[in-house]
Motif scaffolding. Structure first.
Motif, PDB file in Angstrom:
ATOM      1  N   ILE A 175       0.810  -1.031  -0.050  1.00 31.26           N
ATOM      2  CA  ILE A 175      -0.209  -0.067  -0.059  1.00 31.26           C
ATOM      3  C   ILE A 175       1.035   1.261  -0.026  1.00 31.26           C
ATOM      4  CG2 ILE A 175      -1.641   1.264   1.286  1.00 31.26           C
ATOM      5  CD1 ILE A 175      -2.575  -1.348   2.388  1.00 31.26           C
ATOM      6  N   ILE A 212      -1.361   2.371  -4.980  1.00 33.74           N
ATOM      7  CA  ILE A 212      -1.976   1.475  -4.443  1.00 33.74           C
ATOM      8  C   ILE A 212      -2.804   1.910  -3.036  1.00 33.74           C
ATOM      9  CG2 ILE A 212      -2.060  -0.874  -3.145  1.00 33.74           C
ATOM     10  CD1 ILE A 212       0.664  -1.575  -4.863  1.00 33.74           C
ATOM     11  N   ILE A 225      -5.350  -3.385  -0.892  1.00 35.46           N
ATOM     12  CA  ILE A 225      -4.922  -5.005  -1.492  1.00 35.46           C
ATOM     13  C   ILE A 225      -6.288  -5.953  -1.065  1.00 35.46           C
ATOM     14  CG2 ILE A 225      -3.413  -6.801  -2.024  1.00 35.46           C
ATOM     15  CD1 ILE A 225      -1.169  -4.594  -1.329  1.00 35.46           C
ATOM     16  N   TYR A 278      -5.894  -5.252  -6.750  1.00 40.26           N
ATOM     17  CA  TYR A 278      -5.492  -3.867  -6.078  1.00 40.26           C
ATOM     18  C   TYR A 278      -6.291  -2.742  -6.472  1.00 40.26           C
ATOM     19  CZ  TYR A 278      -1.118  -6.685  -5.689  1.00 40.26           C
ATOM     20  OH  TYR A 278      -0.134  -7.297  -5.209  1.00 40.26           O
ATOM     21  N   LYS A 310      -3.316  -8.669 -10.044  1.00 36.38           N
ATOM     22  CA  LYS A 310      -1.693  -8.546 -10.154  1.00 36.38           C
ATOM     23  C   LYS A 310      -1.159  -8.938 -11.595  1.00 36.38           C
ATOM     24  CE  LYS A 310       2.147 -10.190  -7.303  1.00 36.38           C
ATOM     25  NZ  LYS A 310       2.427 -10.734  -6.166  1.00 36.38           N
TER      26      LYS A 310
END
Length: 93
Positions: free
Chosen positions: A35, A55, A58, A63, A83
């Motif tokens: 993050i 980000i 998650i 994400y 991902k």
């Protein structure tokens, strides 16, 4: 794409002031994502488009990504990002 360090050029202002438009940054897929990282990824709705976003959170291998400005594109527009669509994270800021 394994073990790669590459260059990316920021085209827009959606990550300003952390990432400067027209500046070139190093990115890599060698490091764990967390993050707060800025990542380079393929837009899930148009995989020809490459974006850079931060980000926010998650969920397993998905994400939630967003820019730093309120009007920038985010996962609210294109959904959670798998991902497999993430090319790497920015490592030189």
């Amino acid at each position: 794409m394994k073990g790669l360090i590459f260059l990316v050029k920021v085209e827009g202002e959606s990550a300003w002031p952390e990432l400067i438009p027209e500046k070139i940054y190093f990115a890599t897929n060698l490091l764990r994502l967390k993050i707060g990282d800025f990542v380079v990824f393929r837009n899930p709705k148009d995989q020809r488009e490459i974006l850079i976003k931060r980000i926010k959170f998650i969920r397993k291998s998905f994400y939630f990504l967003e820019g730093t400005l309120p009007w920038s594109k985010s996962s609210k527009n294109f959904g959670l990002v798998d991902k497999s669509l993430i090319l790497g994270k920015i490592i030189s800021i």
